[in-house]
Design a protein around this motif. Sequence first.
Motif, PDB file in Angstrom:
ATOM      1  N   SER A 140       0.834  -1.210   0.000  1.00 45.78           N
ATOM      2  CA  SER A 140       0.000   0.000   0.000  1.00 45.78           C
ATOM      3  C   SER A 140       0.862   1.251   0.000  1.00 45.78           C
ATOM      4  O   SER A 140       0.444   2.285  -0.531  1.00 45.78           O
ATOM      5  CB  SER A 140      -0.985  -0.001   1.166  1.00 45.78           C
ATOM      6  OG  SER A 140      -0.356  -0.282   2.369  1.00 45.78           O
ATOM      7  N   ALA A 143       2.717   1.115  -3.868  1.00 42.62           N
ATOM      8  CA  ALA A 143       1.879   1.231  -5.071  1.00 42.62           C
ATOM      9  C   ALA A 143       0.727   2.213  -4.902  1.00 42.62           C
ATOM     10  O   ALA A 143      -0.165   2.259  -5.752  1.00 42.62           O
ATOM     11  CB  ALA A 143       1.342  -0.151  -5.440  1.00 42.62           C
ATOM     12  N   THR A 149      -2.705  -0.232  -9.311  1.00 42.91           N
ATOM     13  CA  THR A 149      -2.436  -0.686  -7.928  1.00 42.91           C
ATOM     14  C   THR A 149      -3.029  -2.074  -7.658  1.00 42.91           C
ATOM     15  O   THR A 149      -2.511  -2.834  -6.841  1.00 42.91           O
ATOM     16  CB  THR A 149      -2.961   0.357  -6.911  1.00 42.91           C
ATOM     17  OG1 THR A 149      -2.608  -0.073  -5.610  1.00 42.91           O
ATOM     18  CG2 THR A 149      -4.447   0.543  -6.988  1.00 42.91           C
ATOM     19  N   CYS A 152      -0.559  -5.039  -8.109  1.00 43.62           N
ATOM     20  CA  CYS A 152       0.681  -4.986  -7.333  1.00 43.62           C
ATOM     21  C   CYS A 152       0.533  -5.787  -6.039  1.00 43.62           C
ATOM     22  O   CYS A 152      -0.551  -5.850  -5.450  1.00 43.62           O
ATOM     23  CB  CYS A 152       1.020  -3.537  -6.971  1.00 43.62           C
ATOM     24  SG  CYS A 152       1.255  -2.480  -8.421  1.00 43.62           S
TER      25      CYS A 152
END
Length: 341
Positions: A140, A143, A149, A152
């Motif tokens: 968190s 990305a 996101t 990832c």
Amino acid sequence: MGNVVAAGNGRDTSRPGPPLTVAVAGAGSIGVAWSLVFARAGHETWLYDPAADRRAAASRELARRLAALAETGLLAEDPGAIAGRVRVTANLAEAAGEASYVQECAPETLEIKRELFGLLDDVAPADAVLASSSSALTCSAIAAGLAGTDRCLVAHPANPPYLLRVVELVPGPKTAPRTVEAAAALLAAAGMLPVRLHKEVTGFVFNRLQGAVLREAYNLVRDGVIAPEDVDLVMRSGLARRWSVLGPFETVELNTRGGIDRHATVMGPAYARMGAERGQADRWEPDLVSEVSASVRRRFPREAWDDNVAWRDHALMVLERCWQAHPELSGPARTTAGAGQ
Ligand SMILES: NC(=O)c1ccc[n+]([C@@H]2O[C@H](COP(=O)([O-])OP(=O)(O)OC[C@H]3O[C@@H](n4cnc5c(N)ncnc54)[C@H](O)[C@@H]3O)[C@@H](O)[C@H]2O)c1
């Protein structure tokens, strides 16, 4: 083994997948090791690093590591054929432009990883998984704010991953389940043992467990209880040998007649006092012990307890034979000291 994708105590339960294109971003210790994992699995592997000296060193290091594996009989293929699948580049777009999976191995610095993930999100195909090797930075944080996101995650290896095959998959809150599935499938097919964490936690699991041991080891030395070399001896010759065939829950299940439940009843108060001495008030509540016990008993049924204990002893005997057959397992430093230098 609900969360272990490729189960087993180091047994190779993986099935090779189809050859893919994989990128490794960062050619330091972990990047070179990951490129070996992917190339060994048959994947065309791009190894990117912005530093010219690291690019030059990476091929030599890869060849040296492959030669050592071949010498130990741990490669199923000619080392040159595996090395031939790794291409080193200074061009990130070339490395990741056709990759199905990217393993980021840049320094453990948030700014570097954030910038690199931003670039990877631009150059990698839209369906590629972007995995970070980070030891402590979370997905968190790395990305945050990226368009991609959801593709990832952290895939935290042990060092070196081609020998210590467990890899922690740590999704961020925005990671899509399909990203975790895809990473787990690819890594398992490459011979790794992916373990899924349900949520982000500082240090993930590998380093939290290692940290618990290290904290106590430092405390015991600080308090004058034991010399550092004897902490290492206790671990190397005792706990670690046992833990190389059984996890800590499995250990107490087989160490105590009546299993883990009885262990918690009999030994729980002593462990609670040890925790209290260190300012930790976490108790092994009955519900928690029951949950763990149910999991352990699925793997080690209580009715087969005697057989399982016999299996444990057999496993320790096989290890003992291996240690006796290989005096070099005692380590170079201790071998030197033993030689009187
Ligand atoms: N070494 C370990 O035991 C270990 C274990 C698990 C995870 N990790 C993690 O793996 C990552 C790499 O660790 P390492 O030990 O290989 O570090 P390292 O210092 O050996 O290698 C880092 C490499 O990244 C390169 N690099 C620098 N800037 C870059 C950029 N912008 N893009 C791509 N590459 C760049 C460097 O030139 C260097 O070759 C870290 O996040 C680390 O926490 C390390």
